[in-house]
Design a protein around this motif. Structure first.
Motif, PDB file in Angstrom:
ATOM      1  N   TYR A  81       6.455  53.522  37.103  1.00 39.28           N
ATOM      2  CA  TYR A  81       5.396  54.520  37.201  1.00 39.28           C
ATOM      3  C   TYR A  81       4.685  54.626  35.859  1.00 39.28           C
ATOM      4  CZ  TYR A  81       8.659  57.746  34.885  1.00 39.28           C
ATOM      5  OH  TYR A  81       9.524  58.326  33.996  1.00 39.28           O
ATOM      6  N   TRP A  82       3.438  55.027  35.896  1.00 36.54           N
ATOM      7  CA  TRP A  82       2.609  55.194  34.700  1.00 36.54           C
ATOM      8  C   TRP A  82       2.475  56.687  34.413  1.00 36.54           C
ATOM      9  CZ3 TRP A  82       0.632  51.048  31.956  1.00 36.54           C
ATOM     10  CH2 TRP A  82       0.637  49.811  32.591  1.00 36.54           C
ATOM     11  N   PRO A  83       3.194  57.241  33.432  1.00 31.90           N
ATOM     12  CA  PRO A  83       2.984  58.653  33.077  1.00 31.90           C
ATOM     13  C   PRO A  83       1.639  58.856  32.389  1.00 31.90           C
ATOM     14  CG  PRO A  83       4.645  57.681  31.651  1.00 31.90           C
ATOM     15  CD  PRO A  83       4.300  56.655  32.690  1.00 31.90           C
ATOM     16  N   SER A  84       1.078  57.778  31.852  1.00 31.68           N
ATOM     17  CA  SER A  84      -0.270  57.805  31.278  1.00 31.68           C
ATOM     18  C   SER A  84      -0.872  56.416  31.467  1.00 31.68           C
ATOM     19  CB  SER A  84      -0.227  58.162  29.793  1.00 31.68           C
ATOM     20  OG  SER A  84       0.276  57.075  29.030  1.00 31.68           O
ATOM     21  N   ARG A  85      -2.133  56.248  31.160  1.00 35.00           N
ATOM     22  CA  ARG A  85      -2.786  54.947  31.343  1.00 35.00           C
ATOM     23  C   ARG A  85      -2.366  53.937  30.280  1.00 35.00           C
ATOM     24  NH1 ARG A  85      -6.200  55.030  35.511  1.00 35.00           N
ATOM     25  NH2 ARG A  85      -7.133  53.048  34.967  1.00 35.00           N
ATOM     26  N   SER A  86      -1.596  54.372  29.276  1.00 29.85           N
ATOM     27  CA  SER A  86      -1.148  53.443  28.243  1.00 29.85           C
ATOM     28  C   SER A  86       0.368  53.263  28.206  1.00 29.85           C
ATOM     29  CB  SER A  86      -1.644  53.902  26.865  1.00 29.85           C
ATOM     30  OG  SER A  86      -1.118  55.172  26.549  1.00 29.85           O
ATOM     31  N   THR A  87       1.095  53.931  29.086  1.00 31.73           N
ATOM     32  CA  THR A  87       2.560  53.841  29.087  1.00 31.73           C
ATOM     33  C   THR A  87       3.096  53.607  30.496  1.00 31.73           C
ATOM     34  OG1 THR A  87       2.673  55.348  27.208  1.00 31.73           O
ATOM     35  CG2 THR A  87       4.705  55.014  28.453  1.00 31.73           C
ATOM     36  N   LEU A  88       3.945  52.602  30.613  1.00 35.66           N
ATOM     37  CA  LEU A  88       4.636  52.292  31.871  1.00 35.66           C
ATOM     38  C   LEU A  88       6.113  52.553  31.667  1.00 35.66           C
ATOM     39  CD1 LEU A  88       4.779  50.914  34.733  1.00 35.66           C
ATOM     40  CD2 LEU A  88       5.248  48.798  33.481  1.00 35.66           C
ATOM     41  N   ILE A  92       5.829  51.991  41.961  1.00 39.43           N
ATOM     42  CA  ILE A  92       5.521  50.570  41.797  1.00 39.43           C
ATOM     43  C   ILE A  92       6.793  49.776  42.095  1.00 39.43           C
ATOM     44  CG2 ILE A  92       4.625  48.817  40.242  1.00 39.43           C
ATOM     45  CD1 ILE A  92       3.554  51.212  38.524  1.00 39.43           C
ATOM     46  N   THR A  93       6.706  48.854  43.011  1.00 42.50           N
ATOM     47  CA  THR A  93       7.881  48.081  43.422  1.00 42.50           C
ATOM     48  C   THR A  93       8.184  46.951  42.436  1.00 42.50           C
ATOM     49  OG1 THR A  93       6.624  46.472  44.707  1.00 42.50           O
ATOM     50  CG2 THR A  93       7.313  48.507  45.854  1.00 42.50           C
ATOM     51  N   LYS A  94       9.372  46.421  42.550  1.00 41.76           N
ATOM     52  CA  LYS A  94       9.784  45.270  41.755  1.00 41.76           C
ATOM     53  C   LYS A  94       8.819  44.102  41.972  1.00 41.76           C
ATOM     54  CE  LYS A  94      13.631  42.021  41.290  1.00 41.76           C
ATOM     55  NZ  LYS A  94      15.012  41.711  41.664  1.00 41.76           N
ATOM     56  N   THR A  95       8.436  43.867  43.202  1.00 40.29           N
ATOM     57  CA  THR A  95       7.510  42.777  43.521  1.00 40.29           C
ATOM     58  C   THR A  95       6.154  42.999  42.860  1.00 40.29           C
ATOM     59  OG1 THR A  95       8.646  42.403  45.620  1.00 40.29           O
ATOM     60  CG2 THR A  95       6.409  41.529  45.423  1.00 40.29           C
ATOM     61  N   GLN A  96       5.655  44.228  42.896  1.00 40.71           N
ATOM     62  CA  GLN A  96       4.382  44.530  42.254  1.00 40.71           C
ATOM     63  C   GLN A  96       4.467  44.349  40.738  1.00 40.71           C
ATOM     64  OE1 GLN A  96       4.097  48.470  44.043  1.00 40.71           O
ATOM     65  NE2 GLN A  96       2.138  47.890  44.978  1.00 40.71           N
ATOM     66  N   LEU A  97       5.560  44.809  40.137  1.00 45.03           N
ATOM     67  CA  LEU A  97       5.733  44.649  38.691  1.00 45.03           C
ATOM     68  C   LEU A  97       5.758  43.176  38.294  1.00 45.03           C
ATOM     69  CD1 LEU A  97       8.318  47.482  38.056  1.00 45.03           C
ATOM     70  CD2 LEU A  97       6.037  47.337  37.040  1.00 45.03           C
ATOM     71  N   ALA A  98       6.334  42.345  39.151  1.00 46.17           N
ATOM     72  CA  ALA A  98       6.435  40.901  38.856  1.00 46.17           C
ATOM     73  C   ALA A  98       5.072  40.217  38.845  1.00 46.17           C
ATOM     74  CB  ALA A  98       7.358  40.229  39.863  1.00 46.17           C
ATOM     75  N   THR A  99       4.050  40.851  39.421  1.00 48.46           N
ATOM     76  CA  THR A  99       2.714  40.249  39.381  1.00 48.46           C
ATOM     77  C   THR A  99       2.057  40.422  38.015  1.00 48.46           C
ATOM     78  OG1 THR A  99       1.538  42.221  40.175  1.00 48.46           O
ATOM     79  CG2 THR A  99       2.349  40.670  41.848  1.00 48.46           C
ATOM     80  N   VAL A 100       2.574  41.351  37.213  1.00 44.14           N
ATOM     81  CA  VAL A 100       1.978  41.646  35.911  1.00 44.14           C
ATOM     82  C   VAL A 100       2.918  41.331  34.747  1.00 44.14           C
ATOM     83  CG1 VAL A 100       0.935  43.475  34.512  1.00 44.14           C
ATOM     84  CG2 VAL A 100       0.586  43.456  36.977  1.00 44.14           C
ATOM     85  N   PHE A 101       4.231  41.510  34.952  1.00 46.20           N
ATOM     86  CA  PHE A 101       5.210  41.329  33.889  1.00 46.20           C
ATOM     87  C   PHE A 101       6.210  40.242  34.231  1.00 46.20           C
ATOM     88  CE2 PHE A 101       3.829  45.732  33.579  1.00 46.20           C
ATOM     89  CZ  PHE A 101       3.505  45.820  32.235  1.00 46.20           C
ATOM     90  N   THR A 134      -5.155  51.464  29.639  1.00 45.89           N
ATOM     91  CA  THR A 134      -5.351  50.242  30.412  1.00 45.89           C
ATOM     92  C   THR A 134      -5.814  50.584  31.825  1.00 45.89           C
ATOM     93  OG1 THR A 134      -3.127  50.182  31.370  1.00 45.89           O
ATOM     94  CG2 THR A 134      -3.394  49.222  29.167  1.00 45.89           C
ATOM     95  N   ASN A 135      -6.086  49.542  32.591  1.00 51.10           N
ATOM     96  CA  ASN A 135      -6.387  49.732  34.018  1.00 51.10           C
ATOM     97  C   ASN A 135      -5.106  49.634  34.841  1.00 51.10           C
ATOM     98  OD1 ASN A 135      -5.762  47.035  34.062  1.00 51.10           O
ATOM     99  ND2 ASN A 135      -7.699  46.360  34.942  1.00 51.10           N
ATOM    100  N   ARG A 136      -3.959  49.736  34.154  1.00 48.42           N
ATOM    101  CA  ARG A 136      -2.624  49.669  34.768  1.00 48.42           C
ATOM    102  C   ARG A 136      -2.349  48.318  35.414  1.00 48.42           C
ATOM    103  NH1 ARG A 136      -3.889  55.182  37.390  1.00 48.42           N
ATOM    104  NH2 ARG A 136      -3.196  56.643  35.819  1.00 48.42           N
ATOM    105  N   GLY A 137      -3.072  47.313  34.999  1.00 49.90           N
ATOM    106  CA  GLY A 137      -2.852  45.978  35.555  1.00 49.90           C
ATOM    107  C   GLY A 137      -3.127  45.905  37.038  1.00 49.90           C
ATOM    108  N   GLY A 138      -3.915  46.849  37.538  1.00 46.90           N
ATOM    109  CA  GLY A 138      -4.213  46.873  38.968  1.00 46.90           C
ATOM    110  C   GLY A 138      -3.083  47.461  39.800  1.00 46.90           C
ATOM    111  N   LEU A 139      -2.054  47.980  39.146  1.00 46.81           N
ATOM    112  CA  LEU A 139      -0.919  48.569  39.856  1.00 46.81           C
ATOM    113  C   LEU A 139      -1.202  50.036  40.175  1.00 46.81           C
ATOM    114  CD1 LEU A 139       1.961  47.147  37.629  1.00 46.81           C
ATOM    115  CD2 LEU A 139       1.236  46.303  39.866  1.00 46.81           C
ATOM    116  N   PRO A 140      -0.511  50.586  41.180  1.00 44.24           N
ATOM    117  CA  PRO A 140      -0.680  52.021  41.453  1.00 44.24           C
ATOM    118  C   PRO A 140      -0.075  52.843  40.307  1.00 44.24           C
ATOM    119  CG  PRO A 140       1.054  51.087  42.836  1.00 44.24           C
ATOM    120  CD  PRO A 140       0.403  49.943  42.109  1.00 44.24           C
TER     121      PRO A 140
END
Length: 112
Positions: free
Chosen positions: A89-96, A67-76, A57-63
């Motif tokens: 954190y994203w250990p890979s582009r397909s796993t959070l 990744i903060t709780k607030t940032q995660l709430a923009t996607v999940f 994925t493009n990580r949902g635009g997240l770093p």
């Protein structure tokens, strides 16, 4: 062509479509809660949630990390509170992975 049409369609059926039609659809392939130390049977500090997708994925635009709780709430959106504090954190582009820092219920979380 006249309106309304006075003749039938030139091709009664559409020809087969071939070619590239964009990237495949992203789908959730895994959602798992981990208690690495196995010390308890409840949600606690250090527990993790793993969210995996079927493709990169493009990580949902997240770093990629911190990744903060607030940032995660923009996607999940979670139906249950994950606590007052967690980071991702994203250990890979397909796993959070989401690490629970403070599992105390956050009463400011709003649920649908």
């Amino acid at each position: 062509r006249t309106v309304p049409p006075t003749t039938g369609a030139a091709f009664p059926t559409a020809p087969a479509m071939i070619g590239y039609f964009g990237p495949p659809s992203v789908a959730l392939s895994l959602f798992e809660a981990l208690d690495e130390d196995g010390a308890d049977s409840v949600f606690s500090v250090g527990d993790e949630i793993v969210v995996a997708f079927n493709i990169e994925t493009n990580r949902g635009g997240l770093p990629a990390s911190n990744i903060t709780k607030t940032q995660l709430a923009t996607v999940f959106s979670f139906s249950q509170s994950l606590g007052k504090s967690y980071v991702g954190y994203w250990p890979s582009r397909s796993t959070l992975r989401i690490l629970i820092v403070d599992p105390t219920e956050d009463l400011t979380d709003t649920k649908p």
